[in-house]
Design a protein around this motif. Structure first.
Motif, PDB file in Angstrom:
ATOM      1  N   SER A 152     -62.384 -53.396  13.938  1.00 15.67           N
ATOM      2  CA  SER A 152     -63.191 -55.138  13.225  1.00 15.67           C
ATOM      3  C   SER A 152     -64.558 -54.734  12.741  1.00 15.67           C
ATOM      4  O   SER A 152     -65.415 -55.589  11.851  1.00 15.67           O
ATOM      5  N   THR A 153     -65.175 -54.176  14.240  1.00 11.92           N
ATOM      6  CA  THR A 153     -66.926 -54.456  13.718  1.00 11.92           C
ATOM      7  C   THR A 153     -67.153 -53.256  13.963  1.00 11.92           C
ATOM      8  O   THR A 153     -68.769 -52.937  13.821  1.00 11.92           O
ATOM      9  N   THR A 175     -62.960 -59.480  18.218  1.00 15.44           N
ATOM     10  CA  THR A 175     -63.713 -60.247  17.487  1.00 15.44           C
ATOM     11  C   THR A 175     -64.306 -59.568  15.728  1.00 15.44           C
ATOM     12  O   THR A 175     -63.920 -58.839  15.731  1.00 15.44           O
ATOM     13  N   LEU A 176     -64.455 -60.508  15.060  1.00 17.02           N
ATOM     14  CA  LEU A 176     -65.006 -60.847  13.626  1.00 17.02           C
ATOM     15  C   LEU A 176     -66.038 -60.275  13.408  1.00 17.02           C
ATOM     16  O   LEU A 176     -67.338 -61.417  13.664  1.00 17.02           O
ATOM     17  N   PRO A 177     -66.604 -59.199  12.484  1.00 19.31           N
ATOM     18  CA  PRO A 177     -68.205 -59.751  11.980  1.00 19.31           C
ATOM     19  C   PRO A 177     -68.265 -60.941  10.923  1.00 19.31           C
ATOM     20  O   PRO A 177     -66.995 -61.375  10.804  1.00 19.31           O
ATOM     21  N   THR A 178     -69.491 -60.514  11.079  1.00 18.87           N
ATOM     22  CA  THR A 178     -70.110 -61.867   9.948  1.00 18.87           C
ATOM     23  C   THR A 178     -69.126 -62.402   8.628  1.00 18.87           C
ATOM     24  O   THR A 178     -68.610 -62.988   8.388  1.00 18.87           O
ATOM     25  N   GLU A 179     -68.868 -60.646   7.612  1.00 18.21           N
ATOM     26  CA  GLU A 179     -68.619 -60.623   6.854  1.00 18.21           C
ATOM     27  C   GLU A 179     -67.015 -59.930   7.039  1.00 18.21           C
ATOM     28  O   GLU A 179     -67.650 -59.113   7.723  1.00 18.21           O
ATOM     29  N   ARG A 180     -66.713 -59.948   5.403  1.00 19.29           N
ATOM     30  CA  ARG A 180     -65.615 -58.844   5.377  1.00 19.29           C
ATOM     31  C   ARG A 180     -66.547 -56.929   6.205  1.00 19.29           C
ATOM     32  O   ARG A 180     -66.918 -57.217   4.781  1.00 19.29           O
ATOM     33  N   PRO A 181     -65.688 -56.505   6.801  1.00 13.74           N
ATOM     34  CA  PRO A 181     -66.072 -55.309   6.388  1.00 13.74           C
ATOM     35  C   PRO A 181     -65.723 -54.712   4.885  1.00 13.74           C
ATOM     36  O   PRO A 181     -64.149 -55.047   4.408  1.00 13.74           O
ATOM     37  N   PRO A 182     -66.358 -53.204   4.306  1.00 15.72           N
ATOM     38  CA  PRO A 182     -65.697 -52.570   3.222  1.00 15.72           C
ATOM     39  C   PRO A 182     -64.982 -51.769   3.923  1.00 15.72           C
ATOM     40  O   PRO A 182     -64.934 -50.931   3.840  1.00 15.72           O
ATOM     41  N   VAL A 183     -63.475 -52.523   3.624  1.00 20.57           N
ATOM     42  CA  VAL A 183     -62.204 -51.262   4.041  1.00 20.57           C
ATOM     43  C   VAL A 183     -61.138 -51.907   3.541  1.00 20.57           C
ATOM     44  O   VAL A 183     -61.346 -52.315   1.716  1.00 20.57           O
ATOM     45  N   THR A 184     -60.198 -50.543   3.313  1.00 17.54           N
ATOM     46  CA  THR A 184     -59.383 -51.280   1.963  1.00 17.54           C
ATOM     47  C   THR A 184     -58.429 -52.874   2.356  1.00 17.54           C
ATOM     48  O   THR A 184     -58.185 -53.086   1.844  1.00 17.54           O
ATOM     49  N   ALA A 185     -58.304 -52.503   3.637  1.00 15.95           N
ATOM     50  CA  ALA A 185     -57.913 -53.749   4.529  1.00 15.95           C
ATOM     51  C   ALA A 185     -57.795 -54.229   5.960  1.00 15.95           C
ATOM     52  O   ALA A 185     -58.237 -52.699   5.993  1.00 15.95           O
ATOM     53  N   ILE A 186     -58.274 -55.347   5.629  1.00 13.46           N
ATOM     54  CA  ILE A 186     -58.314 -55.846   7.353  1.00 13.46           C
ATOM     55  C   ILE A 186     -57.427 -56.726   7.180  1.00 13.46           C
ATOM     56  O   ILE A 186     -57.123 -57.472   7.559  1.00 13.46           O
TER      57      ILE A 186
END
Length: 802
Positions: A152-153, A175-186
């Motif tokens: 996630s991070t 734990t999640l990062p502050t903003e959505r990571p640049p992934v196809t899907a999370i």
């Protein structure tokens, strides 16, 4: 050791009869009492808790758009014949997550040709993605990575993979990062509301939900039933110590049934011969959650702790080749034997070091040694934390610097971890000796927040409120130790940290046996918020005690002790057997005793027995009773209706923003033998941007007038947490302010030439995000049910056994 007995609250007769329907050969009184104490007070609740068939599980597509995106991308990969890599993790949850995706995705992609998996090496690599591994996958032609129980991070690594033409789907629960990571899907349940029945899923549960979504979308493709994965799901969920409520409890209940049913087959007919052989080696049958928590889980975890590389464990869990599985199971059992021996050795060394430590002035135990193997430090830290009642951090300086110079991350960090060096002015840019280790919490101290407050001293850190991994410069250990002790002392005030053990019900030796066991079994699977019932047996004594070293599968002794005994009291002429792990017979008191124990069934010896937790002479016993009314809910009551406080009431009027603050007040109330009243009103929040402008205004005023301000004054003025203030001060520095310490005050001066606009905007955004999260958490605590509060403040863990 302080003993606490939960006050008995007599359930009504109708409830006892409702419980008795599930245990017709028992009276049902003890089970009814426990369930009632734990908030199960309606027939509908009772049915859903005990009988999984009445529970309505959540649809996987409740993860929303993210799981839709994942399914669409996997469909594209199937159509175009792409190569997919599963990127897992080396603990039991990560291994079972990988196995679930390997078996599950294997219904849609050809294994070893289109589909493969990778498990990082615990002793050489970090949790999570790394660039060297991504490079290797790119060279082999992989164009899609599906993570499980991690990722996630890993923002930088995800971006790196994209540059190499590899898309990433993250399935995780950390734990999640502050903003959505640049992934196809999370797909991460932490994006869901805390009350959602999927919120507490571990990594293996999230992986299962992705496969379930694929089965629903393409029902004609799979050849094996989805339910074949449930035994692996149960192993990962229970081994990872997640809260077994909602879908977690439902999946664990189903999975244990599958586990037991497969074990009852002849070895040649088992779907998972490797799991069956492991159960045989640890002398268990797979029908109890403890068969996982004390049997399968520690063995799977032991491989990476001892050997580093645990990749073969996926084959052990999924292969149908009985000879190969038996061979891998033997290797796993030997690794666990070695783990026990190392754990015992390190624990003895830690105990020696503790003898030179003044625990009366120590809030957090921090110890280091160059000879300690990193792989077992978390287990020993957990044991020491339980024994001393203090959060414990153990660090190894073995071979410091070597791995970092090769570009390898810290092997013991947590899965929600990121590098903290960009926030750490005390870390040099060039490679330097790093200490690595593990931390374990106790007494409901939020370890994650406690350690994260010292981010400026750390290289890497990650984990959750009860367990974490970290690395830092070896030369920073004294400063880190001093700072973290001071911080916890400020949080707890004058409270002495005392190891505690809580008993749920009082029984006699005559009560012990099959009937009571079947009643207590109704509460299984146990975990966070629903701990294994602890039994108080008073005025008893021990006979026929003897101890021995454990033996490995080849009959060799290992340095791991257990004591066996018979327990007696005046209620029965017959003794009852028991065991005490990690203790010698001479440690049992002579004469009349009180003890706290768990009731278990020994599959190997085919007998019921108690597992001793704590014991002491009866004449010294002073047992405190923890009443169910210890926490009072006075939130948002109109003034005329507010109860009149007494000296026996500790009133909390400030709405907390994290469990650590609330647990600190709980600790104070227990120590002072007071009731704790939750008496805060609905939080009135100022807009985050306005708080930032206020902070800037204060900084300008202090700079112009040359006045000083304390952190306490700033916190009271801004009404934010210390962590948010830390981020605010960091942002001020990028906006041209210089902040210096003078004794206990802060001096702020203005230096326009030092403005860094690119960094300033990012720092302010981080500050605003922290404020928003803090305000969100306060609203959660304004509304959180009292039962949840009771469950969370009483949460405790035991280390691995078996």
């Amino acid at each position: 050791m302080q003993w606490i007995l939960t006050a008995t609250e007599q359930p009504p007769e109708w409830f006892i009869q409702a419980v008795k329907q599930y245990v017709p050969k028992s009276k049902g009184i003890y089970a009814a009492q426990l369930l009632w104490q734990r908030g199960i007070k309606e027939e509908s609740q009772l049915a859903a808790f005990i009988n999984y068939q009445t529970y309505q599980p959540s649809d996987p597509f409740e993860f929303g758009q993210e799981i839709q995106l994942a399914v669409t991308r996997l469909k594209q990969a199937r159509v175009t014949g792409e190569k997919i890599a599963i990127w897992g993790d080396f603990d039991a949850d990560g291994i079972t997550s990988t196995a679930v995706l390997w078996d599950g995705l294997g219904q849609f992609f050809q294994q070893h040709q289109q589909l493969d998996y990778y498990i990082p090496n615990r002793l050489k690599e970090s949790h999570g993605l790394n660039e060297s591994g991504i490079d290797n996958l790119a060279k082999q032609g992989f164009t899609l990575i599906v993570t499980c129980d991690t990722g996630s991070t890993n923002i930088e690594e995800i971006i790196y993979a994209q540059k190499l033409g590899i898309d990433v789907i993250v399935t995780d629960h950390h734990t999640l990062p502050t903003e959505r990571p640049p992934v196809t899907a999370i797909i991460n349940p932490r994006y869901l509301p805390k009350e959602h029945p999927l919120f507490h899923l571990s990594g293996v549960g999230v992986a299962y939900k992705l496969i379930e979504a694929l089965y629903q979308t393409f029902p004609d493709i799979p050849k094996n039933p989805l339910e074949d994965l449930l035994d692996l799901v149960a192993v990962g969920l229970i081994a990872d110590l997640v809260q077994l409520s909602g879908d977690c409890r439902y999946l664990a209940q189903l999975g244990i049934q599958r586990l037991q049913a497969d074990f009852q087959q002849p070895p040649a007919a088992r779907r998972r011969p490797g799991v069956g052989r492991l159960l045989e080696l640890c002398q268990r049958s797979g029908d109890r959650p403890t068969d996982i928590s004390f049997g399968l889980g520690p063995r799977i975890n032991a491989v990476s702790r001892i050997q580093g590389d645990a990749g073969f464990c996926v084959e052990l869990l999924t292969s149908r080749d009985i000879n190969r599985c038996h061979q891998l199971a033997e290797v796993t059992e030997l690794a666990n034997t070695r783990r026990k021996s190392l754990q015992k050795d390190v624990q003895a060394q830690v105990t020696q070091k503790l003898a030179h430590l003044d625990l009366s002035t120590t809030s957090v135990i921090v110890l280091e040694d160059p000879q300690w193997p990193v792989g077992v430090l978390g287990l020993v830290a957990g044991q020491i934390a339980q024994e001393t009642g203090r959060p414990t951090i153990l660090l190894s300086t073995e071979g410091v610097g070597d791995e970092e110079e090769r570009g390898i991350g810290a092997g013991s960090r947590g899965k929600g971890e990121e590098s903290l060096s960009k926030f750490s002015p005390l870390l040099p840019c060039s490679p330097a000796p790093l200490a690595r280790g593990s931390a374990r919490s106790v007494n409901s101290v939020d370890l994650y927040q406690l350690v994260k407050h010292q981010a400026h001293l750390l290289h890497r850190f990650g984990g959750h409120p009860f367990a974490a991994g970290l690395s830092l410069l070896a030369e920073n250990i004294p400063l880190f130790t001093q700072a973290i002790n001071q911080q916890l002392k400020q949080t707890l005030g004058s409270i002495n940290l005392i190891p505690t053990v809580q008993a749920d019900i009082t029984v006699t030796v005559a009560d012990l046996g099959k009937e009571l066991f079947l009643e207590l079994k109704l509460l299984e699977p146990c975990g966070m918020g629903n701990p294994v019932p602890k039994l108080l047996i008073q005025n008893c004594w021990f006979e026929n005690a003897w101890h021995r070293n454990q033996q490995d599968s080849q009959g060799k002794k290992v340095q791991y002790i257990k004591t066996e005994f018979d327990i007696r009291d005046n209620s029965s002429k017959n003794p009852f057997p028991g065991i005490w792990w990690g203790h010698y017979k001479d440690e049992l008191p002579v004469g009349r005793c009180d003890c706290i124990a768990e009731l278990d069934y020994n599959t190997f010896k085919k007998r019921y027995e108690i597992r001793l937790i704590s014991v002491r002479p009866s004449e010294d016993a002073e047992l405190k009773t923890q009443h169910t009314t210890q926490i009072l809910d006075w939130r948002n009551l109109p003034t005329p209706h507010t109860p009149h406080p007494t000296t026996h009431t500790l009133i909390l009027t400030e709405c907390p923003s994290n469990w650590n603050d609330l647990r600190a007040w709980w600790q104070k109330s227990l120590y002072n033998q007071q009731q704790l009243a939750l008496a805060w009103n609905k939080p009135q929040h100022q807009a985050p941007q306005e708080i930032w402008l206020t902070l800037v205004g204060i900084a300008k005023y202090l700079s112009r007038t040359n006045q000083l301000a304390t952190r306490t004054q700033l916190l009271e003025k801004l009404r934010i947490s210390d962590q948010s203030l830390f981020l605010g001060i960091k942002a001020l520095k990028y906006w041209g302010f210089t902040v210096r310490r003078q004794d206990r005050s802060l001096e702020i001066t203005w230096n326009p030439g030092s403005v860094s606009e690119s960094k300033a905007d990012a720092a302010v955004a981080e500050f605003l995000a922290a404020i928003r999260e803090e305000q969100f958490q306060q609203m959660y605590f304004y509304e959180v049910p009292l039962f949840t509060v009771m469950a969370m403040v009483n949460t405790g863990f035991l280390g691995e056994r078996g």
